[in-house]
Design an enzyme around this catalytic site. Structure first.
Site, short mmCIF file in Angstrom:
data_model
loop_
_atom_site.label_atom_id
_atom_site.label_comp_id
_atom_site.label_asym_id
_atom_site.label_seq_id
_atom_site.Cartn_x
_atom_site.Cartn_y
_atom_site.Cartn_z
N ASN A 53 -12.64 -3.28 2.84
CA ASN A 53 -13.80 -2.25 3.11
C ASN A 53 -14.60 -2.35 1.76
O ASN A 53 -14.27 -2.68 0.35
CB ASN A 53 -12.92 -0.97 2.94
CG ASN A 53 -12.11 -0.60 4.01
OD1 ASN A 53 -12.40 -1.13 5.24
ND2 ASN A 53 -10.98 0.20 3.88
N HIS A 71 -10.31 -5.44 -3.17
CA HIS A 71 -8.91 -5.59 -2.59
C HIS A 71 -9.00 -6.01 -0.99
O HIS A 71 -9.84 -5.53 -0.56
CB HIS A 71 -8.10 -4.40 -2.80
CG HIS A 71 -8.80 -2.87 -2.07
ND1 HIS A 71 -9.51 -2.11 -2.86
CD2 HIS A 71 -8.37 -2.36 -1.21
CE1 HIS A 71 -10.03 -1.24 -2.32
NE2 HIS A 71 -9.43 -1.29 -1.15
N ASP A 102 0.85 -1.18 -0.05
CA ASP A 102 -0.11 0.16 -0.01
C ASP A 102 0.91 1.15 0.17
O ASP A 102 1.76 1.39 0.60
CB ASP A 102 -0.79 0.08 1.15
CG ASP A 102 -2.12 0.89 0.96
OD1 ASP A 102 -3.32 0.49 1.03
OD2 ASP A 102 -1.81 2.17 1.10
N ILE A 103 0.60 2.15 -0.80
CA ILE A 103 1.23 3.58 -0.88
C ILE A 103 1.23 4.14 0.40
O ILE A 103 2.36 5.07 0.66
CB ILE A 103 0.81 4.16 -2.21
CG1 ILE A 103 1.78 5.07 -2.80
CG2 ILE A 103 -0.48 5.03 -1.86
CD1 ILE A 103 1.62 5.56 -4.27
#
Ligand code: AMP
Ligand code: ZN
Length: 114
Positions: A88, A101, A32-33
């Site tokens: 989510n 995701h 994750d960024i």
């Protein structure tokens, strides 16, 4: 199959860079960024499925593979003491990227988010 405006489809197509940790025919995993934990990766299907609401019986094996991959990846990344998996879904579920995701979060707590 893929959505030209979708950021994760662009990562699958190699049009946007990502720090990949796993790739196979059906799945891609990358860091994750904006990590909320010491180890924070995203497991995505290469196929564009927007949310869990859009999942049907034809996706059951894929979802099983996504979850089953998590412990293998965490061990590979040195997380031996537990992790969380989070999906989510939809606006009220806090989903920001509308390509299915699974967040996999590990490492010593406390974390900033989640
Ligand atoms: P969600 O709120 O569940 O939709 O989470 C989307 C996640 O995607 C967030 O944690 C973002 O930090 C992450 N993200 C967005 N763009 C990228 C990108 N280009 N590379 C890696 N992670 C990203
Ligand atoms: Zn997509």
């Amino acid at each position: 199959m893929s959505d030209p405006d979708c950021i994760f489809c662009k990562i699958v197509a190699g049009q946007i860079p990502a720090k990949k940790v796993h790739e196979d025919e059906e799945l891609l995993v990358f860091h994750d960024i904006h990590p909320w934990a010491p180890v924070h990766v995203l497991v995505i299907p290469k196929l564009h499925v927007a949310t869990l609401y859009d999942v049907g019986p034809e996706h059951e094996a894929l979802l099983g593979r996504m979850l089953a991959l998590a412990p293998r990846l965490m061990r590979q990344l040195g997380v031996e003491d537990g992790f969380r998996t989070v999906v989510n879904t939809g606006r009220n579920g806090g989903q920001e990227v509308f390509h299915l995701h699974m967040h996999v979060l590990g490492g010593p707590r406390p974390w900033a988010r989640g």
